[in-house]
Design a protein around this motif. Structure first.
Motif, PDB file in Angstrom:
ATOM      1  N   ASN A  86      -3.503  -9.501   1.728  1.00 46.43           N
ATOM      2  CA  ASN A  86      -2.271  -8.994   2.350  1.00 46.43           C
ATOM      3  C   ASN A  86      -2.632  -7.892   3.351  1.00 46.43           C
ATOM      4  OD1 ASN A  86       0.294  -8.300   3.045  1.00 46.43           O
ATOM      5  ND2 ASN A  86       0.916  -7.483   1.045  1.00 46.43           N
ATOM      6  N   SER A  88      -1.147  -6.797   5.847  1.00 45.82           N
ATOM      7  CA  SER A  88      -0.049  -5.935   6.272  1.00 45.82           C
ATOM      8  C   SER A  88       0.105  -4.751   5.334  1.00 45.82           C
ATOM      9  CB  SER A  88       1.254  -6.733   6.328  1.00 45.82           C
ATOM     10  OG  SER A  88       1.579  -7.236   5.042  1.00 45.82           O
ATOM     11  N   THR A  91      -5.899  -3.121   4.533  1.00 45.76           N
ATOM     12  CA  THR A  91      -6.952  -3.691   5.362  1.00 45.76           C
ATOM     13  C   THR A  91      -8.293  -3.311   4.764  1.00 45.76           C
ATOM     14  OG1 THR A  91      -7.052  -1.758   6.827  1.00 45.76           O
ATOM     15  CG2 THR A  91      -5.539  -3.529   7.457  1.00 45.76           C
ATOM     16  N   ALA A 100      -2.097   0.054   5.093  1.00 42.80           N
ATOM     17  CA  ALA A 100      -1.435  -0.269   6.353  1.00 42.80           C
ATOM     18  C   ALA A 100       0.077  -0.291   6.185  1.00 42.80           C
ATOM     19  CB  ALA A 100      -1.909  -1.625   6.860  1.00 42.80           C
ATOM     20  N   GLY A 101       0.545  -0.534   4.971  1.00 39.54           N
ATOM     21  CA  GLY A 101       1.973  -0.572   4.673  1.00 39.54           C
ATOM     22  C   GLY A 101       2.157  -0.631   3.169  1.00 39.54           C
ATOM     23  N   SER A 105      -2.445  -5.803  -2.487  1.00 38.10           N
ATOM     24  CA  SER A 105      -3.341  -6.820  -1.901  1.00 38.10           C
ATOM     25  C   SER A 105      -4.508  -7.041  -2.851  1.00 38.10           C
ATOM     26  CB  SER A 105      -3.842  -6.362  -0.540  1.00 38.10           C
ATOM     27  OG  SER A 105      -4.782  -7.278  -0.041  1.00 38.10           O
TER      28      SER A 105
END
Length: 733
Positions: A86, A88, A91, A100-101, A105
C-alpha cells in the motif's frame, strides 16, 4: 510529548539496536557471490507491527541472511528487494519505510529465494489542525467574509492524539491560497488584494485545513472631484483634487489623504495627496486608488506660446579657430501676434560642452566634435546640430586619386545639375576630415557654370574653374561643360579590313538634342577591344586576323562597330556565274574567297550587294529573284575589289518536243531529227543545236540533227535541255 508518542519513539529506538553482536554494520554490508549458499533470512528486529508517522522521519527495517559456512549473520538490507503493498500509506526504499498517508501496508523483502513480510502502520501525529485569530485567539470559521483594507493574522495549532494539548505549528505549516490575486498568505498573515472568493489552505504532518475567504469592497463607489479634464498652462499653479467614498447607509468619507495617487507621466504632471502640479507640456492621466477601486482624470499642460522657431534651423558647421562663431536666435509665436524674440529669455544648453558652448544663442567652438544645441522656452524646445572641425593645413578633393597622372577635373553636359565634389582637409596629425559642409564654393565663369544650393549647374558649353576656400586655404579644379548629344550615327556598323592595310576610321556623325548634326569622326575618343587593331592619326590598321570591336565615345554618347581583320583575298570564286533565273523564281549564288595562304572562306554574307537594275531582278541576301525578262548585274565590293555577277531572267521551260516520236528505218538509211523548247510564255524555240543526245544502243548512230540505221533492231535517243528531257524511238528493219 505524550504517552502514545513516547511509546512510538521507544519502538523506533529498539529497532535501531542490533541484538546480534556478530552482524556486520550497514557500512560494511557484503554481497554474496554466486558460490555462496543462503540458508535463511530474518528481520533484525522482531517488533511488529512497525509504526511510522505521516510526513515524519523514515524508519529502517534491516534484514539478515544466514550464509552456509559462516557463523555470523550478514546484513543484506541494501541487496534485498523491497516492496510495499500500500504505497499510498507506506513507502519503502532499501529497507527505509516512511509514512505517506494514514493506513496499513505489508512490507515484503526478498533475497536469494527467501521472502519475509512485516506489517507497518502509518498514523497521523496529530488529530486535527485548528486555525485561530492571532489577536483574539478565537477559532476561524470554515467560511468567512472580510473587506478590502482589512488586516488578518492567523495562527494554526495541531492537537495531540492522546491529550488536549495544542501545539503552535504556524511557522512550520505550509500555507497557500487558491487565488493569490485575491488574497495572498505568508505564515498566517493575509494580504488582501482584490474583491472575490478564494480558499486558504494550511497543511502540516499530513493534515489539511481549508478556509474559504470572501473579500468584498469596503464601500459602494469612489468619486473624484472634479471629474473632468484638468487644463494647465506651462508654469501654472497646482490644482487640488478630492477623492471621496460613498456607502449606502453611511456618510460620505473624504479619503484624499488615505488614497494612493499616481500619474502616467511624471515628466508632464506630478501628484501628491490629490494635488496636481504641471511640470512640462503634454498630456498625462492622474489616477486615485483606494481599497480596490480606482478613478482617473486627464490632465493637459499647454504651452504659453503656440510654437517656437530657432534660426538658422539647419545643421551648423564651423572650423575650430573661426572667431565669428555662430549666432542663433529663438522666436516664440502667441495667438496671431507678431513673433517675440525670446533669445535672451530662453534656456540654452549644449549636450557636448567639450565641443560647443552656448550662451544667449551665441555658439562658441571649443574642440573638434559634434553637439546638439537646444533652446527651451515655456515648455517648448528646438534644437540644431553643430559640427566643429579641427584646424586644417591643406585642402584636397575627396575623389582625387593619389599620384594620378592627370589632375582632378570635372566634366558636365549643358543643363546638368550635380552635387559639388566633396573636399577633405588634412590636419596637423595627417588625418583626413570631410569639409564639404564648411568650405565655400565659387565659379570662375558663372556664364558656363553656376554654383548654388550645394550643387553645380552647367549653363552653356565652355570652360570654368570651381574654386574652394576655407580659413585662408584654397583649392580649384577645371570644369568642362559639353553640349549634350542624343546619339552617334555611322553607315558602317560592320567593317572588313585587310591585314596590314591602313584605312580611314568610319565616318561618324553626332546628333545633338536640338537636332543639329556634326561630323565628329576625328573628335571621337576611339578605343579597341584588343590590340589587334591600331588607331593612329585618324586611321586604323589591322595587325592580326581577328574580330575586334571599335568603341567610340563623344560627349555623353557611345557607338560600337564590329571590325573583321582578315588576310588579303587573292581570288574570288562565284557560283553560278552568271545566274540564270526565271520570272518569280529565285536562285542563290555563293562567293568563296581564296586567301594568300591558300585557305578558303565563304564571303557571300560579308559583302554588301546591290542589283544594278531592280526592275529586272531583286536581291535578298544572296538570293536573286527574277522580276522581268532581261539581264542585269549584281554588284558587291570586298577588300577594295568589285565583284560583278551577270543575272539573266528568262522564261521557264515547260517541256521538250521532237519532230517525231518514232522513226521506222532500214539498214543504212539516214533521217533528220529536231527538238523544240516550249516555254511558259508560249514561245517555241528550236534547241536542236543545244540539246544533249544519247542513243540507247549501237543499232543506230546519232549525230546532231541526224540519225543513221546501223543494224536491225530497235533503239531510242534521249534528248535533255535545261532539266527537261524527251525521247525518240527508232525501229530498224
Amino acid at each position: 510529548m505524550t504517552t502514545w508518542l513516547a511509546s512510538l519513539l521507544v519502538v523506533t529506538l529498539i529497532m535501531s539496536i542490533s541484538p546480534w553482536q556478530s552482524v556486520a554494520s550497514a557500512s560494511t554490508t557484503a554481497k554474496t557471490t554466486t558460490a555462496e549458499t543462503v540458508t535463511g533470512l530474518q528481520f533484525e528486529s522482531s517488533v511488529t507491527p512497525v509504526h511510522v508517522i505521516v510526513d515524519g522521519s523514515s524508519v529502517q527495517m534491516k534484514v539478515l541472511a544466514s550464509i552456509k559456512g559462516e557463523t555470523s549473520l550478514r546484513d543484506v538490507t541494501g541487496a534485498a528487494t523491497w516492496t510495499s503493498s500500500n504505497p499510498s500509506a507506506v513507502t519503502v526504499e532499501n529497507g527505509w519505510v516512511k509514512g505517506a498517508g494514514k493506513g496499513t501496508s505489508e512490507i515484503t523483502v526478498k533475497y536469494q529465494g527467501f521472502t519475509l513480510k512485516k506489517t507497518v502502520v502509518s498514523e497521523f501525529m496529530y488529530d486535527k489542525l485548528i486555525v485561530r485569530n492571532a489577536d483574539s485567539g478565537q477559532e476561524v470559521d470554515a467560511s468567512m467574509t472580510t473587506m478590502l483594507g482589512a488586516k488578518h493574522k492567523w495562527k494554526v495549532f495541531a492537537n495531540d492524539k492522546s491529550s488536549t494539548t495544542e501545539n503552535d505549528v504556524t511557522a512550520e505549516a505550509l500555507w497557500s491560497s487558491a487565488d493569490a490575486n485575491i488574497v495572498d498568505v505568508d505564515k498566517g498573515v493575509l494580504d488582501i488584494k482584490s474583491a472575490g472568493t478564494t480558499k486558504i489552505t494550511v497543511k502540516h504532518k499530513g493534515i489539511t485545513k481549508t478556509i474559504e475567504v470572501k473579500v468584498e469592497y469596503a464601500y459602494d463607489e469612489l468619486k473624484l472631484s472634479p471629474n473632468k479634464l484638468i487644463e494647465f498652462q506651462y508654469g501654472g499653479a497646482e490644482y487640488a483634487l478630492t477623492a471621496t467614498t460613498e456607502k449606502k447607509g453611511s456618510p460620505t468619507e473624504d479619503v484624499t489623504l488615505k488614497a494612493t495617487w499616481t500619474t502616467s507621466d511624471s515628466n508632464i504632471v506630478q501628484v501628491k495627496d490629490g494635488k496636481v502640479k504641471p511640470i512640462n507640456v503634454g498630456t498625462a492621466t492622474v489616477t486615485v486608488t483606494y481599497l480596490g477601486r480606482s478613478k482617473s482624470v486627464t490632465a493637459v499642460v499647454r504651452p504659453s506660446h503656440h510654437a517656437i522657431r530657432i534660426t538658422p534651423d539647419e545643421d551648423q558647421h564651423v572650423m575650430l579657430g573661426d572667431t565669428k562663431g555662430i549666432k542663433l536666435e529663438l522666436f516664440a509665436q502667441k495667438d496671431l501676434a507678431a513673433p517675440d524674440n525670446v533669445t535672451a529669455l530662453a534656456e540654452w544648453r549644449s549636450d557636448n560642452v567639450m565641443a560647443v558652448t552656448v550662451e544667449n544663442g551665441v555658439v562658441q567652438a571649443k574642440a573638434a566634435g559634434t553637439a546638439k544645441v537646444t533652446a527651451s522656452y515655456n515648455g517648448l524646445s528646438k534644437s540644431v546640430n553643430v559640427t566643429v572641425y579641427p584646424m586644417i593645413e591643406k585642402l584636397i578633393w575627396t575623389d582625387a586619386k593619389e599620384n594620378a597622372k592627370e589632375p582632378f577635373k570635372q566634366e558636365l553636359y549643358v543643363e546638368d545639375v550635380k552635387p559639388l565634389p566633396k573636399v577633405q582637409g588634412i590636419t596637423f596629425s595627417g588625418d583626413k576630415v570631410d569639409l564639404s559642409n564648411v568650405v565655400t564654393y565659387m565659379s570662375s565663369n558663372p556664364a558656363v557654370l553656376e554654383v548654388e544650393d550645394d550643387k553645380m549647374k552647367a549653363i552653356s558649353s565652355g570652360d570654368a574653374q570651381l574654386l574652394v576656400t576655407s580659413n585662408g586655404l584654397a583649392l580649384s579644379t577645371d570644369v568642362k561643360v559639353l553640349r549634350k548629344a542624343l546619339m552617334l550615327r555611322t553607315d558602317q556598323t560592320d567593317m572588313s579590313i585587310v591585314t596590314g592595310r591602313e584605312v580611314a576610321l568610319p565616318k561618324t556623325t553626332v546628333v545633338f538634342t536640338n537636332g543639329e548634326e556634326l561630323d565628329v569622326t576625328q573628335e571621337i575618343k576611339w578605343e579597341t577591344s584588343n590590340n589587334n587593331l591600331l588607331i593612329r592619326d585618324g586611321k586604323m590598321k589591322g595587325l592580326v586576323p581577328s574580330r575586334v570591336t571599335l568603341n567610340g565615345t563623344y560627349s555623353n554618347v557611345k557607338i560600337s562597330i564590329k571590325i573583321s581583320i582578315e588576310q588579303e583575298v587573292v581570288r574570288f570564286v562565284i557560283e553560278p556565274n552568271p545566274v540564270y533565273v526565271n520570272i518569280n523564281k529565285s536562285k542563290s549564288f555563293k562567293v568563296t574567297g581564296v586567301y594568300r595562304d591558300g585557305k578558303k572562306a565563304t564571303l557571300t554574307s560579308r559583302i554588301d550587294w546591290k542589283v544594278e537594275n531592280e526592275s529586272i531582278a531583286s536581291l535578298r541576301g544572296s538570293s536573286v529573284k527574277g522580276l522581268a525578262l532581261g539581264s542585269t548585274r549584281v554588284i558587291g565590293e570586298y577588300q577594295g575589289n568589285q565583284l560583278v555577277i551577270p543575272v539573266h531572267v528568262k522564261p521557264r521551260l515547260l517541256k521538250l518536243e521532237t519532230n517525231a516520236s518514232s522513226l521506222k528505218m532500214t539498214v543504212g538509211q539516214t533521217a533528220d531529227w529536231k527538238v523544240s523548247a516550249i516555254y511558259d510564255t508560249g514561245e517555241v524555240v528550236d534547241v536542236t543545236s543545244q540539246v544533249k543526245y544519247v542513243p540507247s544502243s549501237s543499232k543506230v548512230k546519232a549525230e546532231r540533227g541526224k540519225v543513221t540505221a546501223v543494224t536491225k533492231g530497235s533503239a531510242s535517243i534521249k534528248f535533255t535541255f535545261e532539266g527537261k528531257s524527251a525521247s525518240m524511238r527508232v525501229s530498224v528493219k
